[in-house]
Design a protein around this motif. Structure first.
Motif, PDB file in Angstrom:
ATOM      1  N   ASN A 161       1.322  22.810  24.540  1.00  0.00           N
ATOM      2  CA  ASN A 161       2.140  22.962  25.408  1.00  0.00           C
ATOM      3  C   ASN A 161       2.061  22.126  26.732  1.00  0.00           C
ATOM      4  O   ASN A 161       1.384  22.482  27.630  1.00  0.00           O
ATOM      5  CB  ASN A 161       2.380  24.631  25.734  1.00  0.00           C
ATOM      6  CG  ASN A 161       3.589  24.985  26.575  1.00  0.00           C
ATOM      7  OD1 ASN A 161       4.368  23.825  27.183  1.00  0.00           O
ATOM      8  ND2 ASN A 161       4.050  26.138  26.717  1.00  0.00           N
TER       9      ASN A 161
ATOM     10  N   GLU B 297       4.049  21.658  28.805  1.00  0.00           N
ATOM     11  CA  GLU B 297       4.478  22.012  30.241  1.00  0.00           C
ATOM     12  C   GLU B 297       3.830  22.562  31.130  1.00  0.00           C
ATOM     13  O   GLU B 297       3.611  22.679  32.131  1.00  0.00           O
ATOM     14  CB  GLU B 297       5.748  23.155  29.820  1.00  0.00           C
ATOM     15  CG  GLU B 297       6.945  22.315  29.459  1.00  0.00           C
ATOM     16  CD  GLU B 297       7.686  21.753  30.676  1.00  0.00           C
ATOM     17  OE1 GLU B 297       8.022  22.200  31.581  1.00  0.00           O
ATOM     18  OE2 GLU B 297       8.047  20.455  30.374  1.00  0.00           O
TER      19      GLU B 297
ATOM     20  N   ASN C 114       2.941  23.169  35.046  1.00  0.00           N
ATOM     21  CA  ASN C 114       3.323  24.586  35.356  1.00  0.00           C
ATOM     22  C   ASN C 114       2.470  25.701  34.775  1.00  0.00           C
ATOM     23  O   ASN C 114       2.877  26.311  33.751  1.00  0.00           O
ATOM     24  CB  ASN C 114       4.847  24.801  35.032  1.00  0.00           C
ATOM     25  CG  ASN C 114       5.640  23.765  35.654  1.00  0.00           C
ATOM     26  OD1 ASN C 114       5.605  23.816  37.063  1.00  0.00           O
ATOM     27  ND2 ASN C 114       6.420  23.306  34.897  1.00  0.00           N
TER      28      ASN C 114
ATOM     29  N   MET D 100       3.254  29.409  34.270  1.00  0.00           N
ATOM     30  CA  MET D 100       4.213  29.956  33.069  1.00  0.00           C
ATOM     31  C   MET D 100       3.386  31.093  32.302  1.00  0.00           C
ATOM     32  O   MET D 100       4.022  31.984  31.424  1.00  0.00           O
ATOM     33  CB  MET D 100       4.748  28.818  32.023  1.00  0.00           C
ATOM     34  CG  MET D 100       5.800  28.154  32.985  1.00  0.00           C
ATOM     35  SD  MET D 100       6.839  26.973  31.791  1.00  0.00           S
ATOM     36  CE  MET D 100       5.593  26.170  30.954  1.00  0.00           C
TER      37      MET D 100
ATOM     38  N   ASP E 239       5.287  34.323  31.860  1.00  0.00           N
ATOM     39  CA  ASP E 239       5.894  34.537  30.479  1.00  0.00           C
ATOM     40  C   ASP E 239       5.065  34.176  29.421  1.00  0.00           C
ATOM     41  O   ASP E 239       5.148  32.947  28.517  1.00  0.00           O
ATOM     42  CB  ASP E 239       7.239  33.679  30.321  1.00  0.00           C
ATOM     43  CG  ASP E 239       8.127  34.097  29.290  1.00  0.00           C
ATOM     44  OD1 ASP E 239       7.634  34.829  28.775  1.00  0.00           O
ATOM     45  OD2 ASP E 239       9.318  33.507  28.984  1.00  0.00           O
TER      46      ASP E 239
ATOM     47  N   THR F  72       6.507  33.509  25.603  1.00  0.00           N
ATOM     48  CA  THR F  72       7.423  32.543  25.057  1.00  0.00           C
ATOM     49  C   THR F  72       6.905  31.129  25.870  1.00  0.00           C
ATOM     50  O   THR F  72       6.331  30.139  25.308  1.00  0.00           O
ATOM     51  CB  THR F  72       8.540  33.067  25.540  1.00  0.00           C
ATOM     52  OG1 THR F  72       8.742  33.427  26.747  1.00  0.00           O
ATOM     53  CG2 THR F  72       9.063  34.246  24.516  1.00  0.00           C
ATOM     54  N   ASP F  73       7.605  31.042  27.113  1.00  0.00           N
ATOM     55  CA  ASP F  73       7.153  29.798  27.683  1.00  0.00           C
ATOM     56  C   ASP F  73       5.935  29.476  27.911  1.00  0.00           C
ATOM     57  O   ASP F  73       5.428  28.267  28.046  1.00  0.00           O
ATOM     58  CB  ASP F  73       8.059  29.665  29.082  1.00  0.00           C
ATOM     59  CG  ASP F  73       9.570  29.724  29.013  1.00  0.00           C
ATOM     60  OD1 ASP F  73      10.127  29.272  27.724  1.00  0.00           O
ATOM     61  OD2 ASP F  73      10.584  30.075  30.186  1.00  0.00           O
TER      62      ASP F  73
ATOM     63  N   TRP G 149       3.219  29.860  25.979  1.00  0.00           N
ATOM     64  CA  TRP G 149       2.254  29.730  24.828  1.00  0.00           C
ATOM     65  C   TRP G 149       1.607  28.590  25.045  1.00  0.00           C
ATOM     66  O   TRP G 149       1.668  27.534  25.635  1.00  0.00           O
ATOM     67  CB  TRP G 149       3.377  29.308  23.539  1.00  0.00           C
ATOM     68  CG  TRP G 149       4.076  28.046  23.735  1.00  0.00           C
ATOM     69  CD1 TRP G 149       5.347  28.031  24.081  1.00  0.00           C
ATOM     70  CD2 TRP G 149       3.784  26.917  22.956  1.00  0.00           C
ATOM     71  NE1 TRP G 149       6.111  26.735  23.842  1.00  0.00           N
ATOM     72  CE2 TRP G 149       4.979  25.994  23.327  1.00  0.00           C
ATOM     73  CE3 TRP G 149       2.754  26.431  22.144  1.00  0.00           C
ATOM     74  CZ2 TRP G 149       4.949  24.737  22.804  1.00  0.00           C
ATOM     75  CZ3 TRP G 149       2.748  24.909  21.886  1.00  0.00           C
ATOM     76  CH2 TRP G 149       3.978  24.200  22.220  1.00  0.00           C
TER      77      TRP G 149
END
Length: 127
Positions: A80, A82, A86, A89, A93, A96-97, A99
């Motif tokens: 991931n 992202e 970030n 995250m 979350d 979901t986001d 992971w």
């Protein structure tokens, strides 16, 4: 404490969601709450074949660093990205986001050794 019923869990506080022979992996809501504010996620195991229990990366929180372990054997096929910019995250979350990685499972029988939601609740004392 959020512990989704459809996931499997490791005793090291990773969760796994299996779709065909691909698994999403992350850390549990309990684990992220114990770590505190996550500031960095390091996953350098892309394209590596790792065995169950081997370290696939680490998570750095404000006061500690914790290893991330493979809940089942497989090849890391995606991380991931992202989380690089970030990492929080994982706190906001984790299922979901937030992971961490996707793996191609090499030994599906190992999934049977993981905990279901009720067993994980017992492990962390959240019954």
């Amino acid at each position: 404490m959020n512990i989704p019923e459809e996931l499997k869990y490791s005793k090291d506080h990773e969760w796994i969601r299996v779709e065909n022979n691909i698994a999403h992996i992350g850390i549990t809501d309990f684990a992220q709450s114990e770590l505190g504010d996550i500031v960095y996620v390091e996953l350098e195991s892309l394209d590596e074949k790792l065995n169950e229990g081997e370290v696939m990366g680490s998570i750095e929180a404000v006061k500690t660093v914790s290893d991330i372990f493979m809940p089942v054997s497989g090849t890391v096929i995606e991380i991931n990205e992202e989380l690089e910019s970030n990492p929080e995250m994982v706190n906001s979350d984790p299922y979901t986001d937030g992971w961490l990685a996707k793996i191609e499972i090499s030994n599906p029988d190992e999934i049977n050794d993981l905990l279901d939601a009720n067993a994980y609740k017992k492990l962390i004392g959240a019954e």
